[in-house]
Design a protein around this motif. Structure first.
Motif, mmCIF file in Angstrom:
data_model
loop_
_atom_site.group_PDB
_atom_site.id
_atom_site.type_symbol
_atom_site.label_atom_id
_atom_site.label_comp_id
_atom_site.label_asym_id
_atom_site.label_seq_id
_atom_site.Cartn_x
_atom_site.Cartn_y
_atom_site.Cartn_z
ATOM 1 N N ALA A 277 0.818 -1.216 0.000
ATOM 2 C CA ALA A 277 0.000 0.000 0.000
ATOM 3 C C ALA A 277 0.850 1.263 0.000
ATOM 4 O O ALA A 277 0.499 2.260 -0.647
ATOM 5 N N ILE A 278 1.955 1.232 0.723
ATOM 6 C CA ILE A 278 2.772 2.434 0.908
ATOM 7 C C ILE A 278 3.707 2.702 -0.268
ATOM 8 O O ILE A 278 3.908 3.862 -0.663
ATOM 9 N N LYS A 279 4.274 1.659 -0.839
ATOM 10 C CA LYS A 279 5.330 1.833 -1.848
ATOM 11 C C LYS A 279 4.952 2.764 -3.000
ATOM 12 O O LYS A 279 5.760 3.614 -3.404
ATOM 13 N N PRO A 280 3.743 2.677 -3.559
ATOM 14 C CA PRO A 280 3.415 3.580 -4.677
ATOM 15 C C PRO A 280 3.456 5.063 -4.322
ATOM 16 O O PRO A 280 3.541 5.908 -5.225
ATOM 17 N N TYR A 281 3.407 5.374 -3.034
ATOM 18 C CA TYR A 281 3.395 6.776 -2.613
ATOM 19 C C TYR A 281 4.778 7.320 -2.253
ATOM 20 O O TYR A 281 4.930 8.535 -2.066
ATOM 21 N N LEU A 282 5.760 6.453 -2.137
ATOM 22 C CA LEU A 282 7.089 6.903 -1.740
ATOM 23 C C LEU A 282 7.788 7.629 -2.872
ATOM 24 O O LEU A 282 7.683 7.227 -4.034
ATOM 25 N N LYS A 283 8.507 8.670 -2.514
ATOM 26 C CA LYS A 283 9.199 9.495 -3.494
ATOM 27 C C LYS A 283 10.630 8.984 -3.716
ATOM 28 O O LYS A 283 11.419 8.916 -2.772
ATOM 29 N N LYS A 284 10.912 8.628 -4.941
ATOM 30 C CA LYS A 284 12.255 8.154 -5.254
ATOM 31 C C LYS A 284 13.232 9.324 -5.289
ATOM 32 O O LYS A 284 12.861 10.442 -5.608
ATOM 33 N N PRO A 285 14.497 9.055 -4.937
ATOM 34 C CA PRO A 285 15.504 10.142 -4.980
ATOM 35 C C PRO A 285 15.745 10.602 -6.415
ATOM 36 O O PRO A 285 15.666 9.810 -7.366
ATOM 37 N N ALA A 286 16.020 11.863 -6.557
ATOM 38 C CA ALA A 286 16.303 12.420 -7.884
ATOM 39 C C ALA A 286 17.602 11.851 -8.400
ATOM 40 O O ALA A 286 18.565 11.664 -7.661
ATOM 41 N N ARG A 287 17.657 11.626 -9.703
ATOM 42 C CA ARG A 287 18.889 11.088 -10.311
ATOM 43 C C ARG A 287 19.627 12.172 -11.075
ATOM 44 O O ARG A 287 19.049 13.126 -11.521
#
Length: 224
Positions: free
Chosen positions: A214-224
């Motif tokens: 449930a949570i993973k789709p909302y997490l913000k990935k670090p900028a590359r």
């Protein structure tokens, strides 16, 4: 012999008094441990900051559930919204996070003062405004208060508060509501019991696996 018993009694009272004096507020010692850790090696900026109560506190291996994301877990004890407000300078403000994820509120309803939904919403609003005063645009996510067998009597309050928090966050383009609540019921409407440990309050790995999805789709990935 009686004299010795009285001496032991007063010694115990003395140490009990000192223990209280050394912890002026709930979870003071937990927060001091964070500060000590930070003094040794301060966490790097731009991590996802998890804050809140024991459902996050006990998620010791949270980073294993989210490979590729750096998560700083600063949840403590069985904290309430009032505790997050009190310790905001210690567990929220110092870290310059990429995102803040909150799980808190359930313990407010379970407290002896038996607050109403309106009272808990006032606390949430206060916390939300304080976070936004420090981090106006940092993405914020709130994980819905979960249903658990030991607190089934509180489900109407959890459900109403979840609905109102979702409505509040919908007004903020940088906020999200993560609704784990309906995912923790069986098809017959009963709460899943096999996702909890013996206390019927805290989750086991099976419960955290539900949260991970449930949570993973909302997490913000670090900028590359």
């Amino acid at each position: 012999m009686k004299k010795l018993n009285w001496i032991v009694f007063f010694v115990l009272i003395f140490f009990a008094h000192n223990a209280v004096a050394q912890q002026p507020f709930p979870y003071w010692k937990d927060v001091q441990k964070f500060k000590q850790q930070d003094s040794i090696a301060f966490p790097e900026s731009n991590q996802i900051l998890f804050i809140g109560s024991s459902s996050f506190t006990k998620w010791k291996d949270v980073n294993d559930y989210f490979p590729g994301y750096k998560i700083l877990n600063r949840a403590f004890g069985g904290s309430r919204l009032v505790d997050l407000i009190r310790y905001r300078y210690e567990v929220i403000y110092p870290y310059n996070p990429r995102q803040i994820v909150i799980y808190c509120g359930e313990n407010d309803f379970a407290a002896k003062d038996n607050p109403s939904v309106d009272e808990v919403m006032e606390r949430f609003n206060t916390l939300y405004k304080l976070i936004r005063s420090k981090y106006p645009t940092v993405p914020l996510a709130y994980v819905a208060m979960k249903p658990s067998p030991s607190r089934e009597h509180l489900l109407p309050k959890f459900s109403e508060a979840n609905k109102r928090i979702k409505q509040l966050l919908a007004k903020d383009k940088n906020a999200a509501f993560i609704d784990v609540y309906p995912l923790m019921f069986n098809k017959d409407g009963s709460i899943m019991k096999d996702i909890f440990v013996e206390d019927n309050l805290h989750m086991n790995a099976k419960g955290y696996a539900i949260w991970q999805k449930a949570i993973k789709p909302y997490l913000k990935k670090p900028a590359r």
